[in-house]
Design a protein around this motif. Structure first.
Motif, PDB file in Angstrom:
ATOM      1  N   GLN A  39      11.378   3.075  -4.982  1.00 26.50           N
ATOM      2  CA  GLN A  39       9.973   3.093  -4.575  1.00 26.50           C
ATOM      3  C   GLN A  39       9.046   3.728  -5.605  1.00 26.50           C
ATOM      4  O   GLN A  39       7.857   3.448  -5.605  1.00 26.50           O
ATOM      5  N   TYR A  40       9.595   4.591  -6.436  1.00 23.73           N
ATOM      6  CA  TYR A  40       8.733   5.269  -7.407  1.00 23.73           C
ATOM      7  C   TYR A  40       9.171   4.983  -8.836  1.00 23.73           C
ATOM      8  O   TYR A  40      10.363   4.920  -9.128  1.00 23.73           O
ATOM      9  N   LEU A  46       7.526  13.520 -10.132  1.00 23.52           N
ATOM     10  CA  LEU A  46       7.066  14.044  -8.833  1.00 23.52           C
ATOM     11  C   LEU A  46       7.745  15.374  -8.529  1.00 23.52           C
ATOM     12  O   LEU A  46       7.123  16.315  -8.036  1.00 23.52           O
ATOM     13  N   LEU A 248       2.287  14.910  -1.502  1.00 21.12           N
ATOM     14  CA  LEU A 248       3.394  14.960  -2.468  1.00 21.12           C
ATOM     15  C   LEU A 248       4.647  15.569  -1.820  1.00 21.12           C
ATOM     16  O   LEU A 248       5.745  15.013  -1.889  1.00 21.12           O
ATOM     17  N   ASN A 251       6.239  13.475   1.181  1.00 19.74           N
ATOM     18  CA  ASN A 251       6.941  12.291   0.687  1.00 19.74           C
ATOM     19  C   ASN A 251       8.278  12.662   0.055  1.00 19.74           C
ATOM     20  O   ASN A 251       9.260  11.934   0.182  1.00 19.74           O
TER      21      ASN A 251
ATOM     22  N   GLU B  31      -1.973   9.766  -6.232  1.00 25.30           N
ATOM     23  CA  GLU B  31      -1.772   8.325  -6.331  1.00 25.30           C
ATOM     24  C   GLU B  31      -0.313   8.014  -6.706  1.00 25.30           C
ATOM     25  O   GLU B  31       0.245   6.991  -6.317  1.00 25.30           O
ATOM     26  N   VAL B  33       2.323   9.206  -5.578  1.00 20.52           N
ATOM     27  CA  VAL B  33       3.269   9.113  -4.462  1.00 20.52           C
ATOM     28  C   VAL B  33       3.008   7.889  -3.587  1.00 20.52           C
ATOM     29  O   VAL B  33       3.666   7.693  -2.579  1.00 20.52           O
ATOM     30  N   VAL B  34       2.034   7.091  -3.985  1.00 21.58           N
ATOM     31  CA  VAL B  34       1.708   5.896  -3.202  1.00 21.58           C
ATOM     32  C   VAL B  34       2.455   4.692  -3.776  1.00 21.58           C
ATOM     33  O   VAL B  34       2.496   4.506  -4.986  1.00 21.58           O
ATOM     34  N   GLN B  35       3.027   3.896  -2.883  1.00 20.87           N
ATOM     35  CA  GLN B  35       3.716   2.675  -3.353  1.00 20.87           C
ATOM     36  C   GLN B  35       2.670   1.578  -3.515  1.00 20.87           C
ATOM     37  O   GLN B  35       2.615   0.624  -2.741  1.00 20.87           O
TER      38      GLN B  35
END
Lengths: 464, 202
Positions: A39-40, A46, A248, A251, B31, B33-35
């Protein structure tokens, strides 16, 4: 040969328990990694940011704690402070007595485990019931959790079914669905009959005084929907600077802990309910707990206070997977526990758990998965060093005395170098140890060249 | 009590005093962490439906389909927020729906219909708060929770929902039904909260 306590506990673990701990930690770890990297683009970035946010927060607690306190008070909560476990327990009891309350429902909070609150309240005539399914089972079994997120990772369904039968929750049935629905039926009436709901907090924002609470089961929400008084036990390190940081951290927490994008219930609480809402606490108390945290803050291992209790380091750790949680003899097992638990024992109790930092291969996997990027292997080394400085015994460590003597006496050293040439003529195929013999059958020892460097050095000097 | 506060604050200050340079608050864009690729160009309701399904929730845009679903499962007795009822009553023929929630009879309600404060499309989340949701217990204790979400209140992503938390004393995000994997890692839904999480977008 003597062994360290953690080694002994690991050696005594039943094979079926070891297998179940191994399998479920491995599965969660793999799902976690898949989710983050699918997904990232750069999940490691992060983690680094989250680590910096939390490091900043703990290094500025002197400003953030009073800020949070002021916000919470302005929002209508009462704020208390507890230096020790004992004081925290007493303050909870005092709040309950002031209300004439005798029944508490508890959501999962690691701090309450740390201060052994349920036992304390039980001794003072108060029923403090765990509501997280795993913690409930731990409580009726008088057992201890063995994982931060999955407290009964060490139990199988048959054991649980027997416990439920013993407690009168129904005839033996080991179907997980049945176990869960029986707990649902039993506990919902307990929530509704309780006067006080106790929770922890995953984060508290200094900006707004918002505390954030996550659960999958919805038990903390039930505590805060059914009872009239909310007590939150919060470690002083739970502060985050801003609401902005919550996106942050949330998630990362869900993905790291249980491989979920978000935990099912994420509750944001700024104070007791307002008059328009019929359900929920009219009275809210926040107890900020130190219980050794300021000692950790003062130590050279303060990075461990960044921890958000996701359990990812337990799931990935080769030692935890073999030893399970009880081997750590602490509320916090696994790599995070190997750092935090000895530190929380305080200056005088450190020796009791000084074996934990040694129970690591320093492979670094815990650091790689940590959502707040805690350099756990470095901290383990600092604690090993501290144990050494304090002269704490280390059973099972090979004696280094002979080596130290040799390495500090030039004459003995030179003699050993020369004498070791005898190794070139040893009949290694006659080694008395089968394992070593098998090993050397496939390999050839290199020729002993000890002393060659010294020879070269002295000839070089002469030539000059 | 105040003594302990002072003691803790003093210890915090003492612990921090040797630090030469304290860690700075990082500047970052949430932003990250946003998919974003998944969200780009999508209709919010469609996306919310898809993402709710991923966490075993279900979204309806048609009240008839919702009522048919409840009926087919035999969920015929429930609670409904009285503010919603005038618009819904006509569709719930043959149901027993109470407009007062009685906490002494939590087991009687198969479903609870309450208003949501919003939703988060990215994560498939329903947002409840104390101002909008009539009863915390009614959205939690029945086996089925139906959240009525107004289209305009759907946030696209998690950072936007954080920024939009607002002044309410209590906000809760519900991402799918209540669940546990405590027993042998097996996923079971409906532990303390709803076993079924539905949304009706209006």
């Amino acid at each position: 040969m003597k062994f360290q306590p953690i080694d002994l506990a690991a050696a005594g673990l039943r094979p079926d328990k070891r297998a179940s701990v191994y399998q479920s930690t491995k599965a969660t770890h793999e799902k976690r990694t898949k989710l983050l990297f699918e997904q990232y683009n750069d999940p490691d970035q992060l983690r680094r940011w989250a680590g910096e946010v939390k490091q900043h927060a703990i290094e500025n607690l002197d400003a953030y704690l009073p800020a949070v306190e002021a916000k919470l008070k302005a929002n209508g909560a009462q704020v208390h402070w507890a230096s020790t476990a004992e004081s925290a327990c007493q303050q909870v009891l005092k709040i309950m007595r002031a209300r004439g309350a005798t029944k508490m429902v508890k959501a999962k909070t690691m701090v309450s485990e740390e201060i052994e609150l349920a036992d304390y309240l039980g001794r003072h005539g108060i029923e403090a019931l765990e509501t997280d399914l795993g913690e409930f089972i731990v409580q009726i079994d008088h057992d201890h959790p063995s994982h931060i997120v999955r407290p009964i990772i060490h139990k199988n369904r048959r054991e649980i079914a027997r416990s439920f039968e013993r407690e009168g929750l129904g005839a033996y049935n080991d179907d997980p669905q049945t176990i869960t629905s029986r707990a649902r039926q039993f506990l919902r009436h307990k929530y509704l009959a309780a006067d006080v709901g106790l929770t922890g907090a995953n984060f508290v924002s200094a900006e707004s005084g918002r505390m954030v609470l996550v659960t999958n089961e919805g038990n903390s929400r039930f505590c805060l929907a059914a009872t009239k008084c909310h007590i939150a036990l919060i470690g002083i390190e739970k502060i985050v600077p801003r609401d902005y940081d919550l996106a942050l951290l949330l998630n990362l927490l869900g993905r790291s802990g249980t491989a979920q994008e978000l935990t099912v219930y994420t509750e944001f609480i700024t104070g007791p309910k307002t008059a328009e809402q019929p359900d929920g606490p009219e009275e809210m108390h926040v107890i900020f707990v130190d219980n050794g945290r300021t000692d950790v803050l003062e130590s050279d291992c303060r990075e461990i206070l960044r921890c958000i209790r996701c359990g990812a380091c337990l799931n990935v750790c080769p030692v935890y997977r073999q030893a399970s949680g009880h081997a750590y003899r602490s509320v916090y097992p696994g790599p995070v526990g190997a750092v935090l638990s000895p530190l929380l024992e305080g200056k005088h109790g450190f020796a009791k758990k000084a074996d934990l930092p040694k129970a690591s291969s320093l492979c670094g996997a815990c650091h790689e998965v940590c959502p707040v990027n805690i350099p756990i292997p470095d901290l383990l080394l600092r604690l090993r060093n501290r144990a050494n400085q304090e002269g704490i015994a280390s059973p099972g460590t090979p004696p280094m005395g002979a080596w130290a003597l040799l390495a500090s006496q030039p004459l003995a050293w030179r003699t050993a170098l020369v004498a070791s040439q005898v190794m070139n003529h040893l009949p290694t195929n006659l080694l008395p140890i089968p394992a070593l013999r098998a090993w050397q059958e496939e390999r050839v020892l290199p020729e002993w060249r000890g002393g060659k460097f010294r020879q070269w050095m002295s000839q070089r000097r002469k030539a000059k | 009590m105040n003594e302990e506060r002072e003691q803790i604050m003093m210890r915090v200050r003492r612990a921090l005093s040797p630090i030469q340079e304290r860690a700075a608050l990082p500047r970052y864009d949430s932003e990250m962490v946003v998919q974003r690729a998944m969200l780009a160009g999508r209709d919010r309701v469609e996306l919310l439906a898809e993402r709710m399904q991923r966490v075993n929730g279900q979204l309806f845009t048609d009240v008839h389909a919702l009522v048919a679903h409840l009926s087919a499962q035999g969920w015929k007795h429930g609670y409904c927020d009285p503010v919603l009822w005038p618009a819904l009553a006509v569709h719930f023929q043959g149901f027993t729906v109470e407009l007062e929630f009685d906490r002494t009879r939590v087991d009687d309600y198969a479903f609870g219909i309450t208003r949501a404060a919003g939703a988060i499309a990215e994560s498939g989340t329903i947002v409840l708060n104390d101002t909008t949701t009539s009863r915390r217990l009614a959205a939690l204790t029945p086996w089925v929770h139906v959240a009525v979400v107004e289209r305009a209140t759907i946030f696209l992503d998690v950072p936007a929902a954080i920024a939009g938390l607002g002044p309410d004393r209590n906000v809760i995000w519900c991402t799918g039904p209540s669940k546990t994997a405590d027993v042998e890692g097996i996923l079971i839904e409906g532990v303390h909260g709803p076993g079924v999480q539905l949304a009706l977008v209006v």
